[in-house]
Scaffold this motif. Structure first.
Motif, PDB file in Angstrom:
ATOM      1  N   GLY A 242      12.344   8.421   3.110  1.00 14.04           N
ATOM      2  CA  GLY A 242      11.717   7.205   3.587  1.00 14.04           C
ATOM      3  C   GLY A 242      12.263   5.848   2.697  1.00 14.04           C
ATOM      4  O   GLY A 242      13.332   5.860   2.359  1.00 14.04           O
ATOM      5  N   ARG A 243      11.538   5.175   2.826  1.00 10.95           N
ATOM      6  CA  ARG A 243      11.887   3.827   2.003  1.00 10.95           C
ATOM      7  C   ARG A 243      12.198   3.856   0.656  1.00 10.95           C
ATOM      8  O   ARG A 243      11.404   4.437  -0.183  1.00 10.95           O
ATOM      9  CB  ARG A 243      10.652   2.729   2.297  1.00 10.95           C
ATOM     10  N   ALA A 244      13.056   2.923   0.239  1.00 12.28           N
ATOM     11  CA  ALA A 244      13.417   2.883  -1.112  1.00 12.28           C
ATOM     12  C   ALA A 244      12.292   2.387  -1.877  1.00 12.28           C
ATOM     13  O   ALA A 244      11.985   2.969  -3.063  1.00 12.28           O
ATOM     14  CB  ALA A 244      14.768   1.882  -1.539  1.00 12.28           C
ATOM     15  N   CYS A 245      11.610   1.549  -1.668  1.00  9.25           N
ATOM     16  CA  CYS A 245      10.234   0.627  -2.346  1.00  9.25           C
ATOM     17  C   CYS A 245       9.486   1.858  -2.793  1.00  9.25           C
ATOM     18  O   CYS A 245       8.904   1.982  -3.973  1.00  9.25           O
ATOM     19  CB  CYS A 245       9.784  -0.378  -1.757  1.00  9.25           C
ATOM     20  N   CYS A 246       9.267   2.730  -1.688  1.00  7.94           N
ATOM     21  CA  CYS A 246       8.242   4.003  -2.057  1.00  7.94           C
ATOM     22  C   CYS A 246       8.851   4.999  -3.063  1.00  7.94           C
ATOM     23  O   CYS A 246       8.073   5.308  -3.878  1.00  7.94           O
ATOM     24  CB  CYS A 246       7.863   4.618  -0.903  1.00  7.94           C
ATOM     25  N   ARG A 247       9.982   5.418  -2.842  1.00  6.35           N
ATOM     26  CA  ARG A 247      10.926   6.268  -3.917  1.00  6.35           C
ATOM     27  C   ARG A 247      10.780   5.724  -5.081  1.00  6.35           C
ATOM     28  O   ARG A 247      10.572   6.568  -6.241  1.00  6.35           O
ATOM     29  CB  ARG A 247      12.410   6.490  -3.192  1.00  6.35           C
TER      30      ARG A 247
ATOM     31  N   ARG B  10       0.736  -1.168  -0.082  1.00 11.90           N
ATOM     32  CA  ARG B  10      -0.044  -0.070  -0.130  1.00 11.90           C
ATOM     33  C   ARG B  10       0.966   1.174   0.034  1.00 11.90           C
ATOM     34  O   ARG B  10       0.516   2.111  -0.515  1.00 11.90           O
ATOM     35  CB  ARG B  10      -0.791   0.039   1.060  1.00 11.90           C
ATOM     36  N   CYS B  11       1.803   1.190   0.962  1.00 10.44           N
ATOM     37  CA  CYS B  11       2.823   2.471   0.775  1.00 10.44           C
ATOM     38  C   CYS B  11       3.387   2.806  -0.520  1.00 10.44           C
ATOM     39  O   CYS B  11       3.443   4.014  -0.992  1.00 10.44           O
ATOM     40  CB  CYS B  11       4.197   2.159   1.779  1.00 10.44           C
ATOM     41  N   CYS B  12       3.647   1.823  -1.327  1.00 10.38           N
ATOM     42  CA  CYS B  12       4.175   1.998  -2.583  1.00 10.38           C
ATOM     43  C   CYS B  12       3.058   2.441  -3.553  1.00 10.38           C
ATOM     44  O   CYS B  12       3.235   3.342  -4.771  1.00 10.38           O
ATOM     45  CB  CYS B  12       4.899   0.859  -3.237  1.00 10.38           C
ATOM     46  N   ARG B  13       1.982   1.951  -3.616  1.00 11.04           N
ATOM     47  CA  ARG B  13       1.047   2.303  -4.401  1.00 11.04           C
ATOM     48  C   ARG B  13       0.428   3.616  -4.211  1.00 11.04           C
ATOM     49  O   ARG B  13       0.124   4.459  -5.107  1.00 11.04           O
ATOM     50  CB  ARG B  13      -0.455   1.323  -4.063  1.00 11.04           C
TER      51      ARG B  13
HETATM   52 ZN   LIG Z   1       6.988   1.229  -0.235  1.00 12.46          ZN
END
Ligand SMILES: [Zn+2]
Length: 319
Positions: free
Chosen positions: A120-125, A27-30
């Motif tokens: 923050g997180r690399a996945c989200c970036r 969800r964070c990445c979406r």
């Molecule tokens: Zn993420």
């Protein structure tokens, strides 16, 4: 690895379509991806919240992300853009409804964090950058020249995205034009790393194949067409090896490998188109073709494990 055929579909469009098919699991990445798209193409309007994009693929992503995250009531409009005959404009509108404020606030929350450099997180970036790229990015066919660019309405947007990209040790340039600001990458290897960050693996492989082909000075003309590239199994294997090594490098670092694997990995990165025999001869002491191949199999095994879920490679492997 199939036939690389940018002739069938524009390289830029094929890349965007590939990226648009990625819907992140978390969800964070979406949210980050949608925030990226909304950062460059979203606006609060008297009617609600509008995201306007120039590509059907990007519109689909915006729609799907809103749907997955909030299930809001949405309106979608396609408008023919008279000024630029060819393209349509796609508008995804979230009209006034009880959760509109929540939606706007969570998008703004992500954007504000990035504006302040709280990465923050690399996945989200990565997801954020994919959103930005889907909205505004394009890629020149690498057979002509290495050029990836993202066009912004404001210098601040370009600067924020530039800083975000820099967190991955890439160095995009930014140039101010009359009505917009363009961020660009011009180095083949940086473009390749950027596509990898965004998850455009097919695009990456296509780009890499062109880069390898470009590197083969005497065989350029022979190799640029599809049939020859397909026939060349050696080249495919080499590309696969480079891909495995890059993955290992990125996820756990080449230092995590045993010395003999490190040695062959480094050599492969330096000579992406050398044959196994040539690589073997470049080692000290020299190693047979099958010896080199054995090491690449081990690298393949390690890369497979990483793909399957990030198990640490064993450091006791020997050549
Ligand atoms: Zn993420």
């Amino acid at each position: 690895m199939g036939c690389f055929s940018p002739r069938l579909m524009g390289f830029s469009r094929a890349t965007r379509d590939e990226l648009a098919r990625i819907i992140p699991e978390r969800r964070c990445c979406r949210l980050a991806e949608l925030a990226g798209l909304a950062y460059v193409d979203g606006n609060i309007t008297p009617e609600g919240y509008d995201v306007v994009v120039g590509q059907a693929a990007a519109a689909r992503t915006v729609y799907l992300l809103f749907k997955e995250l909030y299930q809001p009531y949405m309106e979608i409009k396609v408008r023919h853009r008279a000024r630029f005959n060819k393209h349509n404009l796609y508008m995804i509108r979230i009209p006034h409804q009880p959760q509109l404020e929540t939606i706007c606030n969570s998008l703004k929350g992500v954007q504000r964090r990035y504006v302040l450099g709280r990465w923050g997180r690399a996945c989200c970036r990565r997801a954020f950058l994919r959103g930005v790229y889907l909205g505004r990015g394009s890629l020149t066919n690498p057979r002509k020249t290495y050029h990836l660019e993202i066009v912004f309405d404001s210098f601040q947007q370009a600067a924020v995205v530039q800083s975000c990209i820099e967190t991955f040790s890439l160095n995009p340039g930014v140039v101010q034009r009359k009505n917009h600001v363009t961020l660009y990458l011009k180095d083949g290897s940086q473009i390749s790393q950027f596509l990898n960050l965004l998850g455009g693996h097919t695009a990456l492989l296509r780009l890499e194949s062109v880069r390898v082909v470009k590197g083969m000075r005497n065989q350029v003309n022979r190799l640029v067409n599809c049939e020859t590239a397909n026939m060349d199994k050696t080249l495919e294997a080499a590309l696969r090896q480079v891909e495995n090594i890059r993955l290992i490098q990125e996820q756990v670092g080449l230092e995590s490998l045993s010395l003999d694997l490190q040695e062959v990995a480094t050599l492969r990165l330096e000579h992406p188109y050398a044959s196994l025999r040539e690589l073997g001869q470049a080692l000290d002491p020299p190693l047979s073709k099958s010896g080199v191949n054995h090491r690449f199999r081990k690298l393949e095994g390690i890369a497979e494990e990483l793909r399957d879920g990030g198990a640490k490679p064993s450091s006791d492997s020997t050549g």
